[in-house]
Design a protein around this motif. Structure first.
Motif, PDB file in Angstrom:
ATOM      1  N   PHE A 242      -1.089  -0.615   2.753  1.00 19.41           N
ATOM      2  CA  PHE A 242      -0.656   0.614   3.425  1.00 19.41           C
ATOM      3  C   PHE A 242      -1.030   1.812   2.545  1.00 19.41           C
ATOM      4  O   PHE A 242      -1.265   1.662   1.345  1.00 19.41           O
ATOM      5  CB  PHE A 242       0.873   0.643   3.571  1.00 19.41           C
ATOM      6  N   HIS A 243      -1.016   2.993   3.142  1.00 21.37           N
ATOM      7  CA  HIS A 243      -1.126   4.227   2.356  1.00 21.37           C
ATOM      8  C   HIS A 243       0.133   5.072   2.481  1.00 21.37           C
ATOM      9  O   HIS A 243       0.639   5.572   1.497  1.00 21.37           O
ATOM     10  CB  HIS A 243      -2.349   5.042   2.779  1.00 21.37           C
ATOM     11  N   GLY A 244       0.600   5.252   3.707  1.00 16.53           N
ATOM     12  CA  GLY A 244       1.770   6.102   3.863  1.00 16.53           C
ATOM     13  C   GLY A 244       2.491   5.887   5.174  1.00 16.53           C
ATOM     14  O   GLY A 244       1.999   5.204   6.080  1.00 16.53           O
TER      15      GLY A 244
ATOM     16  N   ASN B  26      -9.268   9.421 -10.990  1.00 18.08           N
ATOM     17  CA  ASN B  26      -9.784  10.329  -9.947  1.00 18.08           C
ATOM     18  C   ASN B  26     -10.178   9.653  -8.636  1.00 18.08           C
ATOM     19  O   ASN B  26     -10.777  10.292  -7.775  1.00 18.08           O
ATOM     20  CB  ASN B  26     -11.014  11.065 -10.480  1.00 18.08           C
ATOM     21  N   HIS B  27      -9.899   8.358  -8.515  1.00 17.79           N
ATOM     22  CA  HIS B  27     -10.230   7.627  -7.287  1.00 17.79           C
ATOM     23  C   HIS B  27     -11.728   7.595  -6.953  1.00 17.79           C
ATOM     24  O   HIS B  27     -12.135   7.756  -5.799  1.00 17.79           O
ATOM     25  CB  HIS B  27      -9.442   8.231  -6.103  1.00 17.79           C
ATOM     26  N   PRO B  28     -12.601   7.390  -7.947  1.00 14.27           N
ATOM     27  CA  PRO B  28     -14.025   7.267  -7.621  1.00 14.27           C
ATOM     28  C   PRO B  28     -14.347   5.839  -7.177  1.00 14.27           C
ATOM     29  O   PRO B  28     -13.528   4.928  -7.362  1.00 14.27           O
ATOM     30  CB  PRO B  28     -14.696   7.531  -8.969  1.00 14.27           C
TER      31      PRO B  28
ATOM     32  N   GLY C 164      -1.870   0.701 -11.380  1.00  9.08           N
ATOM     33  CA  GLY C 164      -2.875   1.750 -11.549  1.00  9.08           C
ATOM     34  C   GLY C 164      -3.891   1.756 -10.419  1.00  9.08           C
ATOM     35  O   GLY C 164      -4.071   0.750  -9.708  1.00  9.08           O
ATOM     36  N   HIS C 165      -4.566   2.893 -10.273  1.00 12.54           N
ATOM     37  CA  HIS C 165      -5.569   3.040  -9.200  1.00 12.54           C
ATOM     38  C   HIS C 165      -6.559   4.132  -9.635  1.00 12.54           C
ATOM     39  O   HIS C 165      -6.915   4.982  -8.852  1.00 12.54           O
ATOM     40  CB  HIS C 165      -4.821   3.413  -7.912  1.00 12.54           C
ATOM     41  N   THR C 166      -6.931   4.087 -10.918  1.00 12.99           N
ATOM     42  CA  THR C 166      -7.850   5.034 -11.603  1.00 12.99           C
ATOM     43  C   THR C 166      -7.262   6.442 -11.795  1.00 12.99           C
ATOM     44  O   THR C 166      -6.139   6.706 -11.346  1.00 12.99           O
ATOM     45  CB  THR C 166      -9.223   5.189 -10.881  1.00 12.99           C
TER      46      THR C 166
ATOM     47  N   PHE D 274       1.073  -0.294  -1.435  1.00 14.88           N
ATOM     48  CA  PHE D 274       0.748   1.072  -1.023  1.00 14.88           C
ATOM     49  C   PHE D 274      -0.222   1.664  -2.035  1.00 14.88           C
ATOM     50  O   PHE D 274       0.052   1.635  -3.240  1.00 14.88           O
ATOM     51  CB  PHE D 274       2.016   1.935  -0.970  1.00 14.88           C
ATOM     52  N   ASP D 275      -1.345   2.200  -1.587  1.00 12.36           N
ATOM     53  CA  ASP D 275      -2.337   2.795  -2.485  1.00 12.36           C
ATOM     54  C   ASP D 275      -2.220   4.320  -2.526  1.00 12.36           C
ATOM     55  O   ASP D 275      -1.860   4.944  -1.522  1.00 12.36           O
ATOM     56  CB  ASP D 275      -3.752   2.439  -2.015  1.00 12.36           C
ATOM     57  N   ASP D 276      -2.571   4.875  -3.650  1.00 14.88           N
ATOM     58  CA  ASP D 276      -2.826   6.320  -3.880  1.00 14.88           C
ATOM     59  C   ASP D 276      -1.642   7.154  -4.394  1.00 14.88           C
ATOM     60  O   ASP D 276      -1.861   8.155  -5.060  1.00 14.88           O
ATOM     61  CB  ASP D 276      -3.432   7.031  -2.651  1.00 14.88           C
ATOM     62  N   GLY D 277      -0.401   6.824  -4.052  1.00 18.67           N
ATOM     63  CA  GLY D 277       0.744   7.564  -4.611  1.00 18.67           C
ATOM     64  C   GLY D 277       1.244   8.720  -3.778  1.00 18.67           C
ATOM     65  O   GLY D 277       1.663   9.763  -4.313  1.00 18.67           O
TER      66      GLY D 277
ATOM     67  N   TYR E 157      -8.454  -1.489  -6.874  1.00 14.30           N
ATOM     68  CA  TYR E 157      -9.722  -0.748  -6.927  1.00 14.30           C
ATOM     69  C   TYR E 157      -9.745   0.328  -5.838  1.00 14.30           C
ATOM     70  O   TYR E 157      -9.436   0.017  -4.692  1.00 14.30           O
ATOM     71  CB  TYR E 157     -10.915  -1.683  -6.660  1.00 14.30           C
ATOM     72  N   PRO E 158     -10.173   1.562  -6.158  1.00 14.07           N
ATOM     73  CA  PRO E 158     -10.351   2.561  -5.094  1.00 14.07           C
ATOM     74  C   PRO E 158     -11.358   2.051  -4.057  1.00 14.07           C
ATOM     75  O   PRO E 158     -12.365   1.445  -4.424  1.00 14.07           O
ATOM     76  CB  PRO E 158     -10.913   3.779  -5.830  1.00 14.07           C
ATOM     77  N   GLU E 159     -11.058   2.292  -2.812  1.00  8.53           N
ATOM     78  CA  GLU E 159     -11.838   1.805  -1.651  1.00  8.53           C
ATOM     79  C   GLU E 159     -11.772   0.277  -1.567  1.00  8.53           C
ATOM     80  O   GLU E 159     -11.442  -0.260  -0.526  1.00  8.53           O
ATOM     81  CB  GLU E 159     -13.297   2.284  -1.637  1.00  8.53           C
TER      82      GLU E 159
HETATM   83 ZN   LIG Z   1      -7.068   4.416  -2.768  1.00  2.00          ZN
END
Ligand SMILES: [Zn+2]
Length: 303
Positions: A18-20, A219-221, A215-217, A80-83, A255-257
């Protein structure tokens, strides 16, 4: 509404991505991918999973695979990714009440500066623009107009473009901004689709026994597109910043993406060097006892 419980299987684990979750969506175009679920949809998904599913933490996923045990029948995990701030405000109370485990993977620059991801910046611009024109992006022409259909087509093309090419995503944002003549800000946005948690909220989430921070980097590259030096910085600094700001020594990462082309042995080695023990991808699928801890599959919940 998809029936996500159909993915639950005997002796396997499904990690949902999920993201949000939002109360309502005030936008016309934004969130057309359902990156953020409506609260009532989220509750329906949880109710459906609750019928036969067993929610386990990523820590339990790690232990099961490490000890070569079978998963309990119909196991699933929540990530949940990204925060996003809505994770803290809306998601956490719902999960806590239901005693459901979840892992929240945070991108440290998003937390530090309430930063917006490249695709959310582009969505934000396209939502707001009333311009009807043709944009020239990476030597290709794209139509943009003031209807939802044209805007969604444009955003789908951009998503496709960014996936295929080694595109500099920050430059892509600046290029679109310039061509559209946008003069409004694109970071530190406080609507529920963009606002991120702050460090105090991340720490608070971590205090709940059901929740884990990963963690998820920085800058999300897309990690695989970076030089050796840059990828090391993204991974090592994100782990250090989380420790510095919250005291949490993270063992979890995503990992981002997260698709196959976005990470490889180089990234896995760096993560292992810094004590990360489990890192799911965003490739669709199910996990069994012989799964690779750095290639776990996930299923994106978007309806
Ligand atoms: Zn992400």
């Amino acid at each position: 509404m998809k029936n996500y419980s159909k993915f639950l299987k005997k002796e396997s684990n499904v990690i949902f991505l999920f993201h949000g979750v939002i109360d309502k969506n005030p936008f016309k175009v934004r969130n057309y991918t359902k990156k953020h679920l409506l609260k009532k949809e989220f509750i329906k998904v949880l109710n459906d999973l609750d019928k036969k599913g067993n929610c386990i933490s990523l820590e339990q996923v790690y232990n099961t695979i490490k000890n070569k045990k079978n998963f309990r029948d119909y196991s699933y995990s929540i990530t949940f990714d990204d925060g996003f701030y809505n994770n803290y405000k809306i998601v956490a109370p719902i999960l806590k009440k239901r005693k459901l485990h979840a892992t929240f993977y945070i991108t440290t620059s998003f937390i530090d500066k309430n930063e917006t991801s490249w695709i959310d910046k582009i969505e934000h611009m396209i939502e707001k623009t009333k311009t009807k024109t043709t944009l020239n992006i990476l030597n290709k022409k794209f139509k943009i107009g003031n209807t939802k259909k044209v805007k969604v087509n444009f955003l789908n093309s951009i998503r496709h473009l960014a996936k295929k090419d080694n595109t500099n995503l920050n430059n892509l944002v600046l290029d679109i901004k310039k061509q559209l003549g946008c003069n409004f800000k694109l970071n530190n946005l406080n609507n529920m689709l963009d606002k991120k948690m702050n460090w105090a909220q991340v720490s608070k989430l971590n205090q709940c026994e059901y929740f884990t921070i990963g963690g998820h980097t920085v800058n999300h590259p897309i990690l695989s597109f970076l030089s050796d030096k840059e990828v090391k910085k993204e991974i090592y600094n994100s782990i250090n910043y989380i420790k510095k700001n919250t005291g949490i020594k993270i063992k979890h990462y995503s990992y981002p993406e997260g698709l196959k082309h976005t990470f490889g042995m180089r990234e896995i080695k760096l993560l292992k060097n810094r004590g990360i023990k489990i890192c799911p991808s965003a490739e669709f699928g199910f996990n069994f006892k012989d799964a690779d801890l750095f290639n776990l599959k996930r299923i994106f919940v978007n309806s």
